[in-house]
Motif scaffolding. Structure first.
Motif, PDB file in Angstrom:
ATOM      1  N   CYS A 111       0.855  -1.180   0.000  1.00  5.12           N
ATOM      2  CA  CYS A 111       0.000   0.000   0.000  1.00  5.12           C
ATOM      3  C   CYS A 111       0.896   1.238   0.000  1.00  5.12           C
ATOM      4  O   CYS A 111       2.077   1.173   0.374  1.00  5.12           O
ATOM      5  N   ALA A 112       0.330   2.338  -0.437  1.00  8.76           N
ATOM      6  CA  ALA A 112       1.078   3.584  -0.538  1.00  8.76           C
ATOM      7  C   ALA A 112       0.144   4.747  -0.272  1.00  8.76           C
ATOM      8  O   ALA A 112      -1.067   4.644  -0.481  1.00  8.76           O
ATOM      9  N   ALA A 113       0.726   5.854   0.159  1.00  8.91           N
ATOM     10  CA  ALA A 113      -0.057   7.046   0.496  1.00  8.91           C
ATOM     11  C   ALA A 113       0.445   8.233  -0.294  1.00  8.91           C
ATOM     12  O   ALA A 113       1.664   8.404  -0.480  1.00  8.91           O
ATOM     13  N   ALA A 114      -0.491   9.043  -0.738  1.00 16.63           N
ATOM     14  CA  ALA A 114      -0.165  10.253  -1.490  1.00 16.63           C
ATOM     15  C   ALA A 114      -1.188  11.328  -1.146  1.00 16.63           C
ATOM     16  O   ALA A 114      -2.319  11.002  -0.796  1.00 16.63           O
ATOM     17  N   PRO A 115      -0.809  12.573  -1.274  1.00 20.33           N
ATOM     18  CA  PRO A 115      -1.772  13.636  -0.969  1.00 20.33           C
ATOM     19  C   PRO A 115      -2.940  13.687  -1.952  1.00 20.33           C
ATOM     20  O   PRO A 115      -4.024  14.165  -1.608  1.00 20.33           O
ATOM     21  N   PHE A 116      -2.705  13.185  -3.170  1.00 16.01           N
ATOM     22  CA  PHE A 116      -3.753  13.202  -4.171  1.00 16.01           C
ATOM     23  C   PHE A 116      -3.879  11.826  -4.801  1.00 16.01           C
ATOM     24  O   PHE A 116      -2.886  11.144  -5.020  1.00 16.01           O
ATOM     25  N   GLY A 117      -5.108  11.431  -5.108  1.00 19.41           N
ATOM     26  CA  GLY A 117      -5.328  10.144  -5.744  1.00 19.41           C
ATOM     27  C   GLY A 117      -5.403  10.277  -7.247  1.00 19.41           C
ATOM     28  O   GLY A 117      -4.827  11.169  -7.838  1.00 19.41           O
ATOM     29  N   GLY A 118      -6.122   9.359  -7.875  1.00 19.48           N
ATOM     30  CA  GLY A 118      -6.313   9.427  -9.311  1.00 19.48           C
ATOM     31  C   GLY A 118      -5.373   8.512 -10.080  1.00 19.48           C
ATOM     32  O   GLY A 118      -4.601   7.740  -9.500  1.00 19.48           O
ATOM     33  N   TRP A 119      -5.433   8.616 -11.385  1.00 16.08           N
ATOM     34  CA  TRP A 119      -4.647   7.728 -12.228  1.00 16.08           C
ATOM     35  C   TRP A 119      -3.154   8.000 -12.127  1.00 16.08           C
ATOM     36  O   TRP A 119      -2.341   7.079 -12.255  1.00 16.08           O
ATOM     37  N   ASP A 120      -2.746   9.253 -11.937  1.00 18.71           N
ATOM     38  CA  ASP A 120      -1.316   9.523 -11.743  1.00 18.71           C
ATOM     39  C   ASP A 120      -0.793   8.771 -10.534  1.00 18.71           C
ATOM     40  O   ASP A 120       0.324   8.233 -10.556  1.00 18.71           O
ATOM     41  N   PHE A 121      -1.593   8.744  -9.476  1.00 20.42           N
ATOM     42  CA  PHE A 121      -1.210   8.011  -8.268  1.00 20.42           C
ATOM     43  C   PHE A 121      -1.025   6.535  -8.586  1.00 20.42           C
ATOM     44  O   PHE A 121      -0.021   5.924  -8.232  1.00 20.42           O
ATOM     45  N   LEU A 122      -1.999   5.940  -9.290  1.00 19.81           N
ATOM     46  CA  LEU A 122      -1.892   4.528  -9.625  1.00 19.81           C
ATOM     47  C   LEU A 122      -0.734   4.245 -10.576  1.00 19.81           C
ATOM     48  O   LEU A 122      -0.256   3.112 -10.639  1.00 19.81           O
ATOM     49  N   ASN A 123      -0.287   5.248 -11.295  1.00 21.67           N
ATOM     50  CA  ASN A 123       0.884   5.081 -12.147  1.00 21.67           C
ATOM     51  C   ASN A 123       2.178   5.384 -11.409  1.00 21.67           C
ATOM     52  O   ASN A 123       3.248   5.428 -12.024  1.00 21.67           O
ATOM     53  N   GLY A 124       2.070   5.629 -10.101  1.00 22.50           N
ATOM     54  CA  GLY A 124       3.265   5.740  -9.278  1.00 22.50           C
ATOM     55  C   GLY A 124       3.751   7.142  -8.997  1.00 22.50           C
ATOM     56  O   GLY A 124       4.822   7.304  -8.420  1.00 22.50           O
ATOM     57  N   TYR A 125       2.977   8.156  -9.386  1.00 23.42           N
ATOM     58  CA  TYR A 125       3.424   9.534  -9.179  1.00 23.42           C
ATOM     59  C   TYR A 125       2.892  10.098  -7.866  1.00 23.42           C
ATOM     60  O   TYR A 125       1.778   9.800  -7.459  1.00 23.42           O
ATOM     61  N   GLY A 126       3.702  10.953  -7.252  1.00 24.63           N
ATOM     62  CA  GLY A 126       3.253  11.692  -6.072  1.00 24.63           C
ATOM     63  C   GLY A 126       3.161  10.893  -4.797  1.00 24.63           C
ATOM     64  O   GLY A 126       2.582  11.349  -3.817  1.00 24.63           O
ATOM     65  N   ILE A 127       3.763   9.710  -4.784  1.00 25.07           N
ATOM     66  CA  ILE A 127       3.667   8.861  -3.594  1.00 25.07           C
ATOM     67  C   ILE A 127       4.661   9.318  -2.545  1.00 25.07           C
ATOM     68  O   ILE A 127       5.845   9.485  -2.825  1.00 25.07           O
ATOM     69  N   HIS A 128       4.155   9.500  -1.348  1.00 29.49           N
ATOM     70  CA  HIS A 128       5.002   9.950  -0.249  1.00 29.49           C
ATOM     71  C   HIS A 128       5.472   8.795   0.633  1.00 29.49           C
ATOM     72  O   HIS A 128       6.561   8.864   1.221  1.00 29.49           O
ATOM     73  N   TYR A 129       4.629   7.775   0.794  1.00 31.02           N
ATOM     74  CA  TYR A 129       4.956   6.690   1.716  1.00 31.02           C
ATOM     75  C   TYR A 129       4.584   5.343   1.093  1.00 31.02           C
ATOM     76  O   TYR A 129       3.554   5.232   0.425  1.00 31.02           O
ATOM     77  N   TRP A 130       5.419   4.353   1.391  1.00 32.36           N
ATOM     78  CA  TRP A 130       5.183   2.975   0.969  1.00 32.36           C
ATOM     79  C   TRP A 130       5.225   2.066   2.179  1.00 32.36           C
ATOM     80  O   TRP A 130       5.994   2.288   3.116  1.00 32.36           O
ATOM     81  N   GLY A 131       4.438   0.998   2.105  1.00 35.17           N
ATOM     82  CA  GLY A 131       4.609  -0.080   3.073  1.00 35.17           C
ATOM     83  C   GLY A 131       5.591  -1.102   2.540  1.00 35.17           C
ATOM     84  O   GLY A 131       5.965  -1.079   1.362  1.00 35.17           O
ATOM     85  N   GLU A 132       6.007  -2.021   3.425  1.00 35.11           N
ATOM     86  CA  GLU A 132       6.998  -3.036   3.058  1.00 35.11           C
ATOM     87  C   GLU A 132       6.391  -4.145   2.199  1.00 35.11           C
ATOM     88  O   GLU A 132       7.118  -4.841   1.497  1.00 35.11           O
ATOM     89  N   GLY A 133       5.111  -4.345   2.299  1.00 32.52           N
ATOM     90  CA  GLY A 133       4.444  -5.333   1.468  1.00 32.52           C
ATOM     91  C   GLY A 133       4.081  -6.605   2.209  1.00 32.52           C
ATOM     92  O   GLY A 133       4.667  -6.924   3.251  1.00 32.52           O
ATOM     93  N   THR A 134       3.102  -7.306   1.653  1.00 26.31           N
ATOM     94  CA  THR A 134       2.707  -8.612   2.162  1.00 26.31           C
ATOM     95  C   THR A 134       2.584  -9.549   0.968  1.00 26.31           C
ATOM     96  O   THR A 134       1.978  -9.187  -0.047  1.00 26.31           O
ATOM     97  N   PRO A 135       3.182 -10.753   1.053  1.00 30.93           N
ATOM     98  CA  PRO A 135       3.163 -11.640  -0.105  1.00 30.93           C
ATOM     99  C   PRO A 135       1.849 -12.399  -0.233  1.00 30.93           C
ATOM    100  O   PRO A 135       1.271 -12.851   0.759  1.00 30.93           O
ATOM    101  N   VAL A 136       1.407 -12.538  -1.462  1.00 28.47           N
ATOM    102  CA  VAL A 136       0.218 -13.320  -1.788  1.00 28.47           C
ATOM    103  C   VAL A 136       0.613 -14.374  -2.809  1.00 28.47           C
ATOM    104  O   VAL A 136       1.222 -14.046  -3.832  1.00 28.47           O
ATOM    105  N   THR A 137       0.296 -15.621  -2.509  1.00 26.94           N
ATOM    106  CA  THR A 137       0.560 -16.718  -3.428  1.00 26.94           C
ATOM    107  C   THR A 137      -0.751 -17.417  -3.733  1.00 26.94           C
ATOM    108  O   THR A 137      -1.440 -17.864  -2.809  1.00 26.94           O
ATOM    109  N   VAL A 138      -1.070 -17.507  -5.014  1.00 25.67           N
ATOM    110  CA  VAL A 138      -2.294 -18.184  -5.440  1.00 25.67           C
ATOM    111  C   VAL A 138      -1.878 -19.460  -6.159  1.00 25.67           C
ATOM    112  O   VAL A 138      -1.317 -19.424  -7.252  1.00 25.67           O
ATOM    113  N   SER A 139      -2.119 -20.564  -5.513  1.00 25.79           N
ATOM    114  CA  SER A 139      -1.654 -21.842  -6.053  1.00 25.79           C
ATOM    115  C   SER A 139      -2.469 -22.975  -5.468  1.00 25.79           C
ATOM    116  O   SER A 139      -2.913 -22.904  -4.319  1.00 25.79           O
ATOM    117  N   SER A 140      -2.625 -24.029  -6.269  1.00 27.86           N
ATOM    118  CA  SER A 140      -3.302 -25.212  -5.757  1.00 27.86           C
ATOM    119  C   SER A 140      -2.286 -26.221  -5.225  1.00 27.86           C
ATOM    120  O   SER A 140      -2.662 -27.286  -4.731  1.00 27.86           O
TER     121      SER A 140
END
Length: 125
Positions: free
Chosen positions: A96-125
């Motif tokens: 997850c990430a935080a930015a002062p403004f949302g929108g498509w620029d945000f989803l494309n990685g612009y304007g991000i101020h903070y990131w989390g370290e992440g959590t792994p997801v594995t989809v497998s049978s």
């Protein structure tokens, strides 16, 4: 300083569901748009969904639309990503990430101020 910590990842079978959480500390999430991203080693980071600071506006990328739902509880300083109908290609580390403004620029990685370290997801049978 805002700290973001993701949780809820794990191993799930194809077709299953997971709910990821992004918990914030250090300051209030009230003033930030929050987005969920994922990354597979060797591939570019992919924006999945974002939600505005007040929760009124959500945006979904094609990879998540119809299967994933982003939501937030500002009282708990937490944002969620409900993931349904999971596929093996959803296997990744989810951030997850935080930015002062949302929108498509945000989803494309612009304007991000903070990131989390992440959590792994594995989809497998």
């Amino acid at each position: 300083q805002l700290q973001l910590v993701e949780s809820g990842g794990g191993l799930v079978q194809p077709g299953g569901s997971l709910t990821l959480s992004c918990a914030a500390s250090g300051r209030s999430l009230d003033y930030y748009a929050i987005g969920w991203f994922r990354q597979v080693p060797g591939k570019e980071r992919e924006g999945l969904a974002s939600i505005s600071s007040n929760g009124f506006t959500t945006i979904y990328a094609a990879a998540s639309k119809g299967r994933f739902t982003i939501s937030r509880d500002n009282a708990k300083n937490t944002v969620y990503l409900q993931m349904n109908s999971l596929k093996p290609e959803d296997t990744a580390v989810y951030h997850c990430a935080a930015a002062p403004f949302g929108g498509w620029d945000f989803l494309n990685g612009y304007g991000i101020h903070y990131w989390g370290e992440g959590t792994p997801v594995t989809v497998s049978s």
